[in-house]
Design a protein around this motif. Sequence first.
Motif, short mmCIF file in Angstrom:
data_model
loop_
_atom_site.label_atom_id
_atom_site.label_comp_id
_atom_site.label_asym_id
_atom_site.label_seq_id
_atom_site.Cartn_x
_atom_site.Cartn_y
_atom_site.Cartn_z
N PRO A 1 0.84 -1.19 0.00
CA PRO A 1 0.00 0.00 0.00
C PRO A 1 0.89 1.25 0.00
N PHE B 1 -3.54 1.33 3.80
CA PHE B 1 -2.96 0.38 4.74
C PHE B 1 -4.08 -0.26 5.56
N ILE B 2 -4.17 -1.57 5.49
CA ILE B 2 -5.31 -2.28 6.11
C ILE B 2 -5.04 -2.58 7.58
N GLY C 1 4.19 -5.25 8.26
CA GLY C 1 4.03 -3.96 7.60
C GLY C 1 4.92 -2.84 8.09
N LYS C 2 6.02 -3.14 8.74
CA LYS C 2 6.89 -2.07 9.25
C LYS C 2 7.57 -1.31 8.09
N THR C 3 8.13 -2.07 7.14
CA THR C 3 8.77 -1.41 5.99
C THR C 3 7.73 -0.63 5.20
N THR C 4 6.58 -1.24 5.03
CA THR C 4 5.49 -0.59 4.29
C THR C 4 5.13 0.74 4.95
N ASN D 1 0.03 -12.96 1.32
CA ASN D 1 0.36 -12.67 -0.08
C ASN D 1 1.11 -13.83 -0.72
P1 ADP Z 1 7.89 -5.98 7.76
O1 ADP Z 1 8.76 -4.81 7.34
O2 ADP Z 1 7.13 -5.73 9.03
O3 ADP Z 1 8.61 -7.31 7.77
P2 ADP Z 1 6.54 -5.42 5.24
O4 ADP Z 1 6.20 -3.99 5.42
O5 ADP Z 1 7.69 -5.73 4.35
O6 ADP Z 1 6.74 -6.15 6.65
O7 ADP Z 1 5.20 -6.16 4.73
C1 ADP Z 1 5.23 -7.37 4.01
C2 ADP Z 1 4.21 -7.33 2.89
O8 ADP Z 1 2.92 -7.43 3.45
C3 ADP Z 1 4.23 -6.02 2.09
O9 ADP Z 1 4.83 -6.18 0.85
C4 ADP Z 1 2.80 -5.65 1.88
O10 ADP Z 1 2.40 -6.00 0.56
C5 ADP Z 1 2.03 -6.51 2.83
N1 ADP Z 1 1.41 -5.72 3.91
C6 ADP Z 1 1.91 -5.49 5.14
N2 ADP Z 1 1.05 -4.78 5.88
C7 ADP Z 1 -0.01 -4.53 5.11
C8 ADP Z 1 -1.25 -3.83 5.31
N3 ADP Z 1 -1.56 -3.29 6.49
N4 ADP Z 1 -2.12 -3.76 4.29
C9 ADP Z 1 -1.84 -4.35 3.11
N5 ADP Z 1 -0.71 -5.04 2.85
C10 ADP Z 1 0.21 -5.13 3.83
#
Ligand code: ADP
Length: 356
Positions: free
Chosen positions: A26, A32-33, A68-71, A225
């Motif tokens: 997102p 962001f869900i 979703g931390k990186t996101t 995913n």
């Molecule tokens: P982290 O950094 O916490 O390991 P990421 O941010 O890389 O996780 O998230 C992994 C994947 O999950 C992302 O590519 C994204 O597509 C999906 N994702 C994570 N959080 C959400 C969210 N709240 N809504 C939609 N997709 C999400």
Amino acid sequence: MATDDAREVSPAPRIEDSAAENALRPHSLSEFIGQERVRSQIDVLLTAARHRKSPADHILLSGPPGLGKTTLALILASEMEAPIRITSGPAITHAGDLAAILSSLMEGEILFLDEIHRLPRPAEELLYLAMEDFRVDVVVGKGPGATAIPLQLPHFTLVGATTRAGLLPSPLRDRFGFTAHLDFYDENEIAEVIRRSAALLGLEIQMQAISEIAGRSRGTPRIANRLLRRVRDYAQVHGSQILKHSDATAALSMYEVDELGLDRLDRAVLLALVERFNGGPVGLSTLAIAVGEESETVESVAEPFLVRNGFMARTPRGRVATAQGWRHVGHEPPAANSTGPNAINGVLFDMPASDA
Ligand code: ADP
């Protein structure tokens, strides 16, 4: 050691995930869900920073991998219309590496520091001054003649991410203006993630297939995913135009991910605990030998999920299967023979047990 990465239900990112993940990320807070609380907190923080026309406070994002931390860090940058630099604790081997990054930042830039708990000590200490006073002391020379030259930094926002907030020393934790803790998603939210991803991938998917995948995704968008891609591949090979419930169940059972998201290793651990050790208590190393794995693999890969979801528990006397654990591998638990509701084989344990 068998690594976690080989498993379909591993929350850790994989090389093959990265392109697919980027396509599904997102790009705004409204896309962001879930994580309502964190989202509204960040929304306030960003709105206030925009009003002040100054960079946002440093933000710490904590929580298990794949949530979703990186996101969120990327969303922060796009919402602030700020450039973002991405690095991670293990990529910084010397304090000098970090000083070089910090001194090349632009005013208002976001520095995303993933796995911040793995930053080497000297780099971490350098970060204290940088976060607080936007300054680094560059040491020139060696020995008694060495001098520290202060170098002013632009105002930047540090976004740190960690899966182990407890490992961060408090001086570092305290320098973040705001800490957001991400939690596992509930099944409806994961279903929403799958629906969104399917639409982005141009897939037609039945509601029941979405629920089936959601139920096996361990509350983790990254896993959801990945499982969706497995089901898509399966449907493609079997000529289905629409992803049906039967495609989801067939694909996921082919990858040995069961209806609650346990995979082969998780089930092997539970089965050994129940069938070979009568539900425990048994020591970690004995349990690991019984499933032919390293203790570390069992402890870091299978156990956190099994404990968090109430299939097994850690007790001072060893690992025990809970009643739910017994039933999941097709056995009736023995009647509790000690006091208290959470006692099996005379061993009391807390529910839910910690995931630490
Ligand atoms: P982290 O950094 O916490 O390991 P990421 O941010 O890389 O996780 O998230 C992994 C994947 O999950 C992302 O590519 C994204 O597509 C999906 N994702 C994570 N959080 C959400 C969210 N709240 N809504 C939609 N997709 C999400």
